[in-house]
Enzyme design. Structure first.
Site, mmCIF file in Angstrom:
data_model
loop_
_atom_site.group_PDB
_atom_site.id
_atom_site.type_symbol
_atom_site.label_atom_id
_atom_site.label_comp_id
_atom_site.label_asym_id
_atom_site.label_seq_id
_atom_site.Cartn_x
_atom_site.Cartn_y
_atom_site.Cartn_z
ATOM 1 N N CYS A 2 0.446 3.695 7.764
ATOM 2 C CA CYS A 2 0.815 5.069 7.435
ATOM 3 C C CYS A 2 2.062 5.460 8.210
ATOM 4 C CB CYS A 2 -0.343 6.008 7.786
ATOM 5 S SG CYS A 2 -1.896 5.590 6.951
ATOM 6 N N LEU A 51 -1.209 5.513 3.673
ATOM 7 C CA LEU A 51 -1.510 4.292 2.936
ATOM 8 C C LEU A 51 -3.028 4.149 3.003
ATOM 9 C CD1 LEU A 51 -0.530 1.713 1.466
ATOM 10 C CD2 LEU A 51 -0.541 0.580 3.696
ATOM 11 N N ILE A 53 -6.368 2.604 2.975
ATOM 12 C CA ILE A 53 -6.992 1.283 3.110
ATOM 13 C C ILE A 53 -8.514 1.425 3.232
ATOM 14 C CG2 ILE A 53 -7.132 -0.816 4.493
ATOM 15 C CD1 ILE A 53 -4.461 -0.592 3.194
ATOM 16 N N ASN A 75 -1.742 6.602 12.613
ATOM 17 C CA ASN A 75 -1.273 5.426 11.889
ATOM 18 C C ASN A 75 -2.009 4.232 12.479
ATOM 19 O OD1 ASN A 75 0.190 3.356 10.598
ATOM 20 N ND2 ASN A 75 1.695 3.332 12.257
ATOM 21 N N GLY A 76 -2.855 3.569 11.683
ATOM 22 C CA GLY A 76 -3.533 2.394 12.214
ATOM 23 C C GLY A 76 -4.941 2.235 11.696
ATOM 24 N N GLU A 77 -5.672 1.345 12.349
ATOM 25 C CA GLU A 77 -7.051 1.037 11.993
ATOM 26 C C GLU A 77 -7.887 0.950 13.264
ATOM 27 O OE1 GLU A 77 -7.736 0.986 8.876
ATOM 28 O OE2 GLU A 77 -5.765 0.662 7.981
ATOM 29 N N ASP A 98 -11.964 5.588 9.302
ATOM 30 C CA ASP A 98 -12.171 4.978 10.611
ATOM 31 C C ASP A 98 -11.462 5.755 11.715
ATOM 32 O OD1 ASP A 98 -9.980 3.723 8.944
ATOM 33 O OD2 ASP A 98 -9.362 3.021 10.927
ATOM 34 N N ILE A 277 6.588 -17.590 1.273
ATOM 35 C CA ILE A 277 7.924 -17.463 0.707
ATOM 36 C C ILE A 277 8.856 -18.469 1.367
ATOM 37 C CG2 ILE A 277 8.761 -15.716 2.353
ATOM 38 C CD1 ILE A 277 10.206 -14.403 -0.058
ATOM 39 N N THR A 326 17.511 -12.460 15.734
ATOM 40 C CA THR A 326 16.351 -13.240 15.288
ATOM 41 C C THR A 326 15.362 -12.391 14.496
ATOM 42 O OG1 THR A 326 14.659 -14.813 15.996
ATOM 43 C CG2 THR A 326 14.980 -12.889 17.379
ATOM 44 N N ARG A 329 16.824 -12.094 10.957
ATOM 45 C CA ARG A 329 16.683 -13.374 10.255
ATOM 46 C C ARG A 329 15.280 -13.552 9.683
ATOM 47 N NH1 ARG A 329 19.296 -17.700 14.567
ATOM 48 N NH2 ARG A 329 21.518 -17.243 14.216
ATOM 49 N N GLY A 352 -0.150 -14.086 11.465
ATOM 50 C CA GLY A 352 -0.393 -14.888 12.669
ATOM 51 C C GLY A 352 0.437 -14.548 13.873
#
Length: 633
Positions: A2, A51, A53, A75-77, A98, A277, A326, A329, A352
């Site tokens: 969010c 958003l 969820i 904003n979060g879970e 939640d 991707i 980085t 990129r 991950g």
């Protein structure tokens, strides 16, 4: 994810101010396209872009306590919200969200409840009874948050700085693991794990303990909730980002096993969806497909071209709000992939991030001189995650209304992994090195220039303790060669020509004279390469505001130093620039770790291929050397 924006204590509470807050909040709507909310109390505004969820039908924000005297935008879970509700049985809940527990926890415990939350979050809470407020950010900074100050004495908070940059006199990145209290007028750290002091741990390595910590990372109180399992808390379609590297492959493998026993399997099916991707024929595409076939997921493979990535750069930099090389990129292919994923109707993915920082997985860790420096570097990397990989993973996905969750950054798992004696994390592997001066070709690839890791399963390569913990011959999680695949940074794994193409494009846009005079144009974090200069020009176009006040490095700022923000500075500074870290880096190292190898200072590139003598496809930057070298590192 969010988007939140809060303006507290402003002088103007007119309709025009309300309209301005709504206008600024719209800048965050990509993060939460499902609904918008705004609560106004006198001269305080809390807005939210949602958003949906969890509990999509009734969980709209801002959220309240029973009599609406406490208001919160989040904003979060909060993964342990059901356990926390058990502690709050005397409270009446309005929704199934939640995040609603935050308002009631504040009622019950005051400001000292944040460490009870297990999840990723940024929130602002207003107590209308005395007009006090608090703001807090999760332990590692998985969710973004910025704090700003207006000339009228107002304090601002936002998920992205684009909502602050035009109206705040100064702003900065809100420090992870911290809480801001209006009653104290300062930040204080609520997250105080044992590893934070960087004291060298001594717990022996136990593969079973480490594996169970990832699969069964216990929350407070002990509930047996799995680190990956609890991140399957969702009422919408989901999947896993699978690059074919160790970390994303383990997340996918564990999630695929746990999905069958989860509540969401009844709603969305027991076959996991995975996404990857890359440029055509890239290393990641091949490895990801192999992993997906092995663990039985429904795999979605996306392709992009170098030109498509270059065309997206301006939009990427606008969304991720950095000029770090980085990060840009790696963010670009992730940004493109997120758009494809969202088009399939998916709103949440597991990823991950975090493993490389915890276990010293970047290839430059091969050169760590001793376990003390190894451990200190991992601590530095974890503390800076909110400026790099967490920022990338969150903002690249949120640009398209997609939420990324990161099991490796589970608080309890970090505590277990960071308590292990770092001697076990250090690299001990057998290598063969063949240089261009050799009259012999490599017997592995027939090349005159190469660097190969021989039998990594017999030595200790990067992240060996994690690989070993999941090396189960009876019930394998992954194919052996994937489990022991060399670390490949995401921006490299999508295809080596991606970074090469970016450099070529930047060389055409930036002249030698422009780079020579860069220190006059950009005196703060002066770019040292044409690629860095090119990204900086794009960043400055979106965040051009110059402020005449002292700035501080986001990596060193603490609560006591906030007073310096109102100290006049002899030179105009840009607050947005100061939110981006700087300094030399090799293969994603900190500036301190560059000192580990003298040759690195001559080749300061954040790509993994800059780890000369380590990466199997390292840049051919060394012109000398012995004909053949067998080394034990």
């Amino acid at each position: 994810m969010c988007g939140i924006l809060a303006v507290l204590g402003c002088i103007d509470n007119s309709q025009a101010k309300r309209s301005r807050v709504i206008e600024l909040s719209r800048r965050l709507r990509h993060r939460g396209p499902d609904w918008s909310g705004l609560h106004c109390h006198q001269n305080c505004y809390l807005s939210h872009q949602r958003l949906a969820i969890v509990d999509p039908t009734s969980g709209d924000q801002p959220l309240y306590n029973e009599d609406k005297t406490v208001v919160v935008t989040v904003n979060g879970e909060i993964y342990n919200h059901k356990q926390l509700r058990e502690k709050l049985k005397s409270h009446q809940f309005r929704t199934g969200s939640d995040c609603e527990v935050i308002a009631h926890l504040y009622e019950e415990y005051g400001e000292d409840f944040v460490d009870m939350l297990d999840g990723m979050f940024s929130f602002v809470l207003l107590d209308t009874r005395d007009k006090s407020f608090i703001a807090a950010r999760d332990a590692i900074g998985i969710t973004p948050l910025y704090i700003g100050w207006g000339l009228d004495g107002s304090v601002w908070f936002a998920s992205e700085m684009k909502a602050l940059s035009d109206d705040c006199e100064q702003f900065m990145s809100f420090l992870p693991g911290h809480i801001y209290s209006s009653k104290q007028g300062a930040l204080r750290r609520w997250y105080n794990p044992p590893w934070y002091s960087e004291k060298i741990p001594s717990t022996p390595y136990d593969p079973k303990v480490l594996r169970e910590a990832f699969e069964k990372a216990f929350s407070k109180p002990s509930t047996g909730i799995l680190a990956v399992f609890k991140r399957l808390m969702t009422d919408v379609p989901f999947g896993v980002l699978l690059s074919g590297g160790l970390d994303s492959s383990l997340v996918a493998a564990v999630a695929a096993r746990q999905l069958a026993n989860s509540e969401v399997a009844c709603q969305w099916g027991s076959q996991l969806h995975t996404f990857c991707i890359g440029l055509k024929d890239s290393p990641d595409l091949k490895a990801a497909k192999e992993v997906a076939d092995y663990i039985g997921t429904r795999h979605h493979e996306f392709h992009f071209t170098v030109q498509e990535g270059i065309d997206a750069l301006e939009e990427v930099i606008y969304h991720i709000e950095t000029y770090d090389v980085t990060t840009i990129r790696a963010s670009t292919p992730m940004f493109l992939m997120s758009r494809k994923i969202k088009s399939l109707g998916v709103k949440m993915v597991l990823s991950g991030e975090g493993s490389d920082e915890i276990f010293g997985g970047y290839l430059y860790f091969h050169k760590a001189p001793n376990k003390e420096e190894f451990h200190e570097e991992t601590c530095r990397k974890i503390k800076a995650l909110h400026l790099y990989d967490c920022l990338r993973a969150n903002k690249s996905t949120s640009a398209w209304g997609l939420e990324a969750r990161v099991p490796f950054l589970d608080k309890e798992f970090i505590n277990v992994a960071m308590s292990i004696d770092p001697e076990w994390k250090m690299v001990l592997c057998f290598y063969i090195w063949v240089t261009s001066l050799s009259s012999l070709k490599c017997n592995i690839c027939s090349s005159f220039w190469c660097f190969h890791l021989i039998r990594p399963d017999l030595g200790r390569m990067e992240k060996w303790i994690l690989r070993n913990a999941f090396d189960d011959d009876k019930k394998p999680y992954l194919p052996k060669h994937i489990l022991y695949r060399q670390k490949e940074q995401f921006s490299d794994g999508v295809g080596y020509s991606w970074i090469d193409g970016l450099k070529d494009h930047a060389n055409k846009q930036v002249t030698d004279a422009m780079l020579i005079n860069a220190n006059f144009i950009y005196p703060e974090n002066t770019p040292t390469t044409k690629e860095g200069y090119y990204y900086r020009t794009i960043f400055e176009k979106f965040f051009p505001k110059v402020l005449r006040c002292r700035s501080a490095s986001v990596s060193t700022l603490n609560a006591k130093e906030l007073k310096f923000f109102k100290t006049p500075s002899p030179r105009p500074l840009n607050a947005a620039r100061s939110t981006v870290p700087g300094g030399p880096s090799v293969a994603c190292s900190t500036a301190k770790a560059v000192e580990w190898d003298v040759a690195w200072s001559e080749n300061p590139d954040p790509s993994g291929r800059a780890a000369l003598g380590v990466h199997a496809s390292a840049y051919e930057a060394q012109k000398g050397g012995i004909a053949e070298k067998i080394a034990i590192a």
